[in-house]
Design an enzyme around this catalytic site. Sequence first.
Site, PDB file in Angstrom:
ATOM      1  CG  ASP A 116      43.221  41.639  36.668  1.00 18.87           C
ATOM      2  OD1 ASP A 116      42.179  42.078  36.622  1.00 18.87           O
ATOM      3  OD2 ASP A 116      43.636  40.903  35.710  1.00 18.87           O
TER       4      ASP A 116
ATOM      5  CD  GLU B  56      36.070  38.355  38.160  1.00 17.94           C
ATOM      6  OE1 GLU B  56      36.143  37.172  37.452  1.00 17.94           O
ATOM      7  OE2 GLU B  56      36.073  39.527  37.409  1.00 17.94           O
TER       8      GLU B  56
END
Length: 561
Positions: A33, A212
């Site tokens: 991420d 997301e």
Amino acid sequence: MYRLILLLLLFAIPTFAQDSTFKNPILQGGYPDPSITSDGEYYYIVNSSFEYFPGLPIHRSKDLVNWELIGYGLHREEQCNGEMNLVDVQQNGGIHAPTLRYHDGKFYIITTNVYNPIDGSPTKTINFIITADKAEGPWSEPHIIEGAPGIDPDLFFDDNGDVWYFGANSPENPTYEGEGEIYGQQLDLNEWKFIGERQYLYRGACGGVWVEGPHMYKHDGLYYLMVAEGGTSYNHSMMIAVSDDIKGTFVSNERNPILTTRNLSYDNWVNSTGHADIIQLKDGRWYMVALGIRGDVQRATNMGRETFLVPVQWEREPFWWKEPKYDWPVVAPETGRVMKNEKLPFTDKVQYRDGSFKDDFDTDVLNLEWNFRRVPLPNTYSLTKKSGFLRVFAKPEIIKMRGQASLMGVRQRETDFDYSAKMQFAGKKEGVEAGISIFQKDDNYINMTVTKQNGKYVLKVAVAEKKVDKVKVIKEQVLDNYNSTIVFKVVSRENKYHFMYSLDNGKSFAEFVETKADYLLSFGWNSGYTGAYCGVYVTSNGKASKEYADFDWIDYKGFEH
């Protein structure tokens, strides 16, 4: 003579190619991420850290390919208790999907702590911001944003001075499982509170399954909303949409996804690429950082999700009949995919890629590479009790779900590696054990330890395998000539771990046992959020103890698979 010249030219070609390219991933080991920003001098990347402490690792670079670990956003215990619980957080919980931004001389990290209460009450998603004047810290206490549902928050500073929060959440009345929605709302950074009305902006380009990781950008006067979609496994992808108003309506790029491996073989060298962030360089060029999973073994890897770098180029739609025509980012314009070898962003720079780490414990401050599973218990270790050694204390706690054991490690960076550690341990009590650990999760590790049993010192290797309740001792034997000092060694080759030991200070090694290496595989579709660590472990197995083990050094060497 001509033959000699031809041979010299042939040998020169690979050297030139090597010098003009860099290797992916740019951050080896469990660095998922990624989010990137710049203060004009350096580029900075922050990554998710989940249940590990210290949390939110921060790297910096001047050339996008050579990165230095400089600190952590969560580096003090008091940042990680109360609502911000990283003390007994569940595995695969904790710190998810941060965004790192630099604005007006200050660094901001906004992220989510996902916590499942032990009493079984509903999952809490605590969205918060920390700030710092320098990226290496110190970082502030967390500012929790009340009334912020969902995960993966993004922070956007608009040209007019407005500050916006963007988050990912399930819509109030989802029409199918996994439906997601991106929302936005203005934020008051003086009070750390929402202001104005909440805007519901985007449910994704391909059905909105697990939308997301939103990031908002402004380019050529328009607002671009980039999101991850499709889950964190093989269908992971990046989508983008545009609007002339930050409140919407957002129009999807007809060529979405702009990054994915869903169109490639499952056996591609990297899979599950996504959850990306983009940045513009001083010269106007753009690059993307994204996570991916190397497919070294069974389409997976022990390193989990790592950080990769990809060039980006903006292109205007060519259709003469269409108005308005939008610019869209084209990721990896020459290949359309993440490449193992990619052109250097700056041709006057060379990548110094080294998958190795050695610690002689010659300082009184722990090297930044070391991590713990959760905030460690007080007095877990010391670098001052014995000069030049890491002392790890034997506590009653063992490795278990939501536990805080005397366990610490550094990231595994390559599938093939050598890991060794020199330990001094003369446990007097029965059952106290000390040694090394290759660990992935609370229920997934391999330990090689020395313990005292029936008055003798015994060497053993134990495996905790996913979905297998009982820890299995696969070999143990009495060490007849043990004199309190041992060198452990693990050699990982061809999907096998060779566990070895030396009682003569490393002059010779005896092979103890061989195991498969894929005990610790991290699959994207099986909560493979983190990567494996190579570390040390000491426990008194449930009994109070004042014993300890002293580690003289640890040495990790990674080799390209």
